[in-house]
Design a protein around this motif. Structure first.
Motif, PDB file in Angstrom:
ATOM      1  N   ALA A 185       0.812  -1.223   0.000  1.00  0.00           N
ATOM      2  CA  ALA A 185       0.000   0.000   0.000  1.00  0.00           C
ATOM      3  C   ALA A 185       0.844   1.272   0.000  1.00  0.00           C
ATOM      4  O   ALA A 185       0.412   2.293  -0.538  1.00  0.00           O
ATOM      5  N   TRP A 186       2.053   1.240   0.575  1.00  0.00           N
ATOM      6  CA  TRP A 186       2.845   2.465   0.729  1.00  0.00           C
ATOM      7  C   TRP A 186       3.240   3.109  -0.593  1.00  0.00           C
ATOM      8  O   TRP A 186       3.479   4.312  -0.645  1.00  0.00           O
ATOM      9  N   CYS A 187       3.307   2.341  -1.678  1.00  0.00           N
ATOM     10  CA  CYS A 187       3.825   2.936  -2.911  1.00  0.00           C
ATOM     11  C   CYS A 187       2.781   3.696  -3.718  1.00  0.00           C
ATOM     12  O   CYS A 187       3.133   4.452  -4.612  1.00  0.00           O
ATOM     13  N   SER A 206      -0.259  -6.688   6.537  1.00  0.00           N
ATOM     14  CA  SER A 206      -0.537  -5.292   6.197  1.00  0.00           C
ATOM     15  C   SER A 206       0.614  -4.406   6.659  1.00  0.00           C
ATOM     16  O   SER A 206       1.392  -4.789   7.539  1.00  0.00           O
ATOM     17  N   MET A 207       0.675  -3.213   6.097  1.00  0.00           N
ATOM     18  CA  MET A 207       1.730  -2.272   6.480  1.00  0.00           C
ATOM     19  C   MET A 207       1.617  -1.868   7.949  1.00  0.00           C
ATOM     20  O   MET A 207       2.614  -1.503   8.562  1.00  0.00           O
ATOM     21  N   ALA A 208       0.429  -1.958   8.516  1.00  0.00           N
ATOM     22  CA  ALA A 208       0.241  -1.616   9.925  1.00  0.00           C
ATOM     23  C   ALA A 208       1.053  -2.533  10.842  1.00  0.00           C
ATOM     24  O   ALA A 208       1.394  -2.154  11.957  1.00  0.00           O
ATOM     25  N   HIS A 235       7.839  -6.716   2.040  1.00  0.00           N
ATOM     26  CA  HIS A 235       6.680  -6.666   1.156  1.00  0.00           C
ATOM     27  C   HIS A 235       5.562  -7.418   1.867  1.00  0.00           C
ATOM     28  O   HIS A 235       5.799  -8.496   2.428  1.00  0.00           O
ATOM     29  N   THR A 236       4.378  -6.863   1.870  1.00  0.00           N
ATOM     30  CA  THR A 236       3.262  -7.550   2.522  1.00  0.00           C
ATOM     31  C   THR A 236       2.935  -8.821   1.746  1.00  0.00           C
ATOM     32  O   THR A 236       3.229  -8.931   0.551  1.00  0.00           O
ATOM     33  N   THR A 237       2.356  -9.778   2.441  1.00  0.00           N
ATOM     34  CA  THR A 237       2.130 -11.099   1.839  1.00  0.00           C
ATOM     35  C   THR A 237       1.159 -11.063   0.657  1.00  0.00           C
ATOM     36  O   THR A 237       1.203 -11.949  -0.195  1.00  0.00           O
ATOM     37  N   ASP A 238       0.323 -10.038   0.564  1.00  0.00           N
ATOM     38  CA  ASP A 238      -0.582  -9.928  -0.582  1.00  0.00           C
ATOM     39  C   ASP A 238       0.077  -9.245  -1.787  1.00  0.00           C
ATOM     40  O   ASP A 238      -0.472  -9.233  -2.880  1.00  0.00           O
TER      41      ASP A 238
END
Length: 190
Positions: free
Chosen positions: A6-8, A131-133, A175-178
């Motif tokens: 999500a961060w990008c 998740s990035m959280a 990198h998040t798993t999704d």
């Protein structure tokens, strides 16, 4: 290609950085040094600001050649403070000069890449964040590396900067798993 971290977001510069560079294990000593310096310049700013200025930084700092930067004088500091293409922060510029000297000492002793990757036993840490959280801003390991870098003479390398650096150079796979890059980067770390 599936979803991304999500961060990008959708900025093409960020997307390209995410898709091709972030998290890829890097064991080139000079490239590692450059990335650590850029992460230090990012302190207090957004990473996209640094990415957009990366070419200007490379030009202003002689291609990030530590041998050249280690010999910079006050005239070089003045020149860099006048360069609108980079982040003009005296402390960060002066730290870069000192960091070049510290890098050269480590490089001569054992290699900067060896110095950094020994913390990882040669292989990246493979995280499994949903998740990035869940992703930490710093870890016990980033504290240890930060402390050792400071002991070696580095500045602008606190534990948060070091953790961002570890993510960028693939010492950790965050990198998040999704994210479609999670498994690709994981395979690169083997």
């Amino acid at each position: 290609m599936g979803p991304r971290c999500a961060w990008c977001g959708t900025d093409p510069i960020y997307v390209d950085y995410h898709d091709t560079e972030w998290g890829v294990p890097d064991k080139d000593a000079r490239a590692l040094w450059e990335k650590l310096i850029l992460d230090g310049f990012q302190a207090g700013l957004s990473w996209i600001t640094i990415l957009k200025k990366r070419e200007a930084f490379q030009a202003a700092f002689d291609g990030f050649e530590p041998e050249r930067i280690a010999r910079y004088t006050e005239a070089d500091v003045t020149r860099l403070l006048a360069d609108p293409g980079i982040v003009r922060h005296r402390g960060k510029i002066e730290a870069t000069i000192g960091n070049a000297r510290a890098y050269l000492a480590i490089q001569e002793q054992e290699g900067f890449d060896t110095f950094l990757w020994r913390y990882m036993d040669g292989a990246p840490l493979q995280n499994e964040w949903a998740s990035m959280a869940e992703v930490p801003a710093e870890t016990e390991l980033s504290h240890r590396i930060s402390k050792d870098l400071k002991k070696a003479g580095f500045k602008f390398c606190g534990p948060t900067i070091v953790y961002a650096f570890m993510q960028a150079v693939g010492m950790v796979n965050d990198h998040t798993t999704d994210c479609f890059r999670h498994q690709e980067v994981k395979a690169l770390g083997r």
